[in-house]
Design an enzyme around this catalytic site. Structure first.
Site, short mmCIF file in Angstrom:
data_model
loop_
_atom_site.label_atom_id
_atom_site.label_comp_id
_atom_site.label_asym_id
_atom_site.label_seq_id
_atom_site.Cartn_x
_atom_site.Cartn_y
_atom_site.Cartn_z
N ASP A 262 23.46 -2.37 -51.74
CA ASP A 262 22.83 -3.46 -50.98
C ASP A 262 23.63 -3.83 -49.73
O ASP A 262 23.31 -4.81 -49.04
CB ASP A 262 22.58 -4.70 -51.88
CG ASP A 262 23.86 -5.32 -52.40
OD1 ASP A 262 24.83 -4.59 -52.65
OD2 ASP A 262 23.89 -6.56 -52.58
N HIS A 263 24.65 -3.04 -49.42
CA HIS A 263 25.40 -3.20 -48.16
C HIS A 263 25.38 -1.93 -47.32
O HIS A 263 25.82 -1.94 -46.18
CB HIS A 263 26.85 -3.62 -48.44
CG HIS A 263 26.94 -4.99 -49.04
ND1 HIS A 263 27.34 -6.09 -48.32
CD2 HIS A 263 26.61 -5.45 -50.27
CE1 HIS A 263 27.28 -7.18 -49.09
NE2 HIS A 263 26.83 -6.80 -50.28
N HIS B 118 31.97 -2.75 -48.06
CA HIS B 118 32.18 -2.07 -49.35
C HIS B 118 30.99 -1.20 -49.69
O HIS B 118 29.97 -1.26 -49.03
CB HIS B 118 32.51 -3.08 -50.46
CG HIS B 118 31.41 -4.01 -50.83
ND1 HIS B 118 30.90 -4.95 -49.96
CD2 HIS B 118 30.70 -4.16 -51.98
CE1 HIS B 118 29.95 -5.65 -50.57
NE2 HIS B 118 29.79 -5.19 -51.79
N HIS C 180 36.21 -7.50 -55.80
CA HIS C 180 34.77 -7.26 -56.04
C HIS C 180 34.57 -5.75 -56.19
O HIS C 180 33.99 -5.29 -57.17
CB HIS C 180 33.97 -7.83 -54.87
CG HIS C 180 32.51 -7.56 -54.95
ND1 HIS C 180 31.71 -8.11 -55.93
CD2 HIS C 180 31.68 -6.79 -54.18
CE1 HIS C 180 30.46 -7.68 -55.75
NE2 HIS C 180 30.42 -6.89 -54.70
N HIS D 32 28.71 -0.87 -52.11
CA HIS D 32 27.49 -1.20 -52.86
C HIS D 32 26.22 -0.90 -52.05
O HIS D 32 26.18 -1.12 -50.84
CB HIS D 32 27.50 -2.66 -53.30
CG HIS D 32 28.44 -2.91 -54.44
ND1 HIS D 32 28.94 -4.16 -54.74
CD2 HIS D 32 28.96 -2.06 -55.37
CE1 HIS D 32 29.73 -4.07 -55.80
NE2 HIS D 32 29.77 -2.81 -56.19
N ASP E 32 31.42 -9.42 -49.83
CA ASP E 32 31.20 -10.04 -51.14
C ASP E 32 32.51 -10.51 -51.77
O ASP E 32 32.62 -10.63 -52.98
CB ASP E 32 30.49 -9.06 -52.09
CG ASP E 32 29.03 -8.87 -51.73
OD1 ASP E 32 28.55 -9.51 -50.77
OD2 ASP E 32 28.37 -8.06 -52.41
N HIS F 189 25.93 -12.79 -48.97
CA HIS F 189 24.76 -13.29 -49.73
C HIS F 189 24.57 -14.79 -49.55
O HIS F 189 25.52 -15.53 -49.31
CB HIS F 189 24.95 -13.04 -51.24
CG HIS F 189 24.89 -11.60 -51.63
ND1 HIS F 189 23.73 -10.97 -51.99
CD2 HIS F 189 25.87 -10.66 -51.71
CE1 HIS F 189 23.98 -9.70 -52.28
NE2 HIS F 189 25.28 -9.48 -52.12
ZN ZN Z 1 28.78 -6.03 -53.55
#
Ligand code: ZN
Length: 255
Positions: A60-61, A56, A114, A58, A133, A171
């Site tokens: 942080d990915h 996805h 998400h 985001h 996530d 995570h």
């Molecule tokens: Zn995420």
């Protein structure tokens, strides 16, 4: 030869995972939170990065994609529904599509909730699923772009994979998730055993994942929202699973 995986921490509590095919040498990074730990993991194993499989959009990915692609010229696979939000994509994919990494074959499962276009990668032959996530051990992702109904359907889709499928998530949230889950099912013996196991693993600074479908079914309250006992524990006997799930998710948001 069976697939190999290598798990490592990125950023603060993200996980990076490498998926390696020994027969061809192909190696995929599942998401790219940041380049440096992925480079270090590749060097440690002596693997060459051929693909990045994005779950996805985001940051942080995806934050490490540009740097990794520039260096390794790897292929970047990403969800079609989030193509406008992710840079440097080579291939977009949707439900039912197949992605090959060397000789390993992954199928795309759309698992929105998400984010609206979140996808998971299921490698049936290798009994591996990378769920980003959407699902965490003993928990699930926050519903940021979807509805509880959508997220519940995504979780059921993952739950329906073979019980011995190993799950890799984005995570390390397991300790906090266990703490919350015990507030829903304090007497669940599988959950209590998981709680003890997680304390031991974290003391040893070891990851709590991968987990399996079978394990998560036994103690993840978000996969258990259609059990009478779970509905009963939050005084929602007779309510539909979507409502029970939505209530548990809302409680977790405030926990
Ligand atoms: Zn995420």
């Amino acid at each position: 030869m069976p697939a190999e995986t290598h798990l490592f921490v990125c950023l603060k509590d993200n996980y990076g995972v490498l998926l390696h095919d020994p027969s061809t040498g192909a190696t995929a990074a599942i998401d790219a939170p940041e380049a440096a730990p992925i480079e270090a993991a590749l060097a440690e194993r002596g693997w060459r990065l051929t693909d990045i499989l994005v779950t996805h959009h985001h940051a942080d990915h995806t934050g490490g994609i540009a740097e990794l692609k520039k260096k390794h010229l790897c292929r970047v696979v990403a969800p079609r529904k989030e193509a406008s939000k992710i840079q440097n994509i080579d291939v977009t994919v949707r439900e039912g599509d197949v992605v090959q990494v060397g000789s390993m074959v992954g199928r795309i499962l759309e698992t929105p909730g998400h984010t609206a276009g979140h996808i998971s990668y299921w490698f049936k032959q290798d009994k591996l699923a990378f769920v980003g996530d959407t699902l965490f051990s003993v928990g699930c992702g926050r519903i940021l772009e979807g509805t509880p109904e959508m997220m519940w359907q995504s979780l059921v889709k993952i739950r329906n994979l073979p019980a011995d499928t190993q799950l890799y998530c984005g995570h390390e949230y397991t300790a906090a998730n266990v703490h919350f889950a015990l507030s829903i099912e304090p007497k669940n013996s599988a959950l209590r055993a998981r709680a003890e196991e997680v304390v031991r693993l974290i003391e040893k600074k070891r990851p709590t994942i991968p987990t399996t479908i079978q394990q998560e079914k036994s103690y993840n309250p978000f996969l258990r929202a259609d059990l009478h006992s779970v509905a009963g524990s939050i005084n929602m006997e007779g309510a539909n699973p979507e409502s029970v799930f939505a209530t548990i998710r809302a409680r977790k948001d405030k926990f």
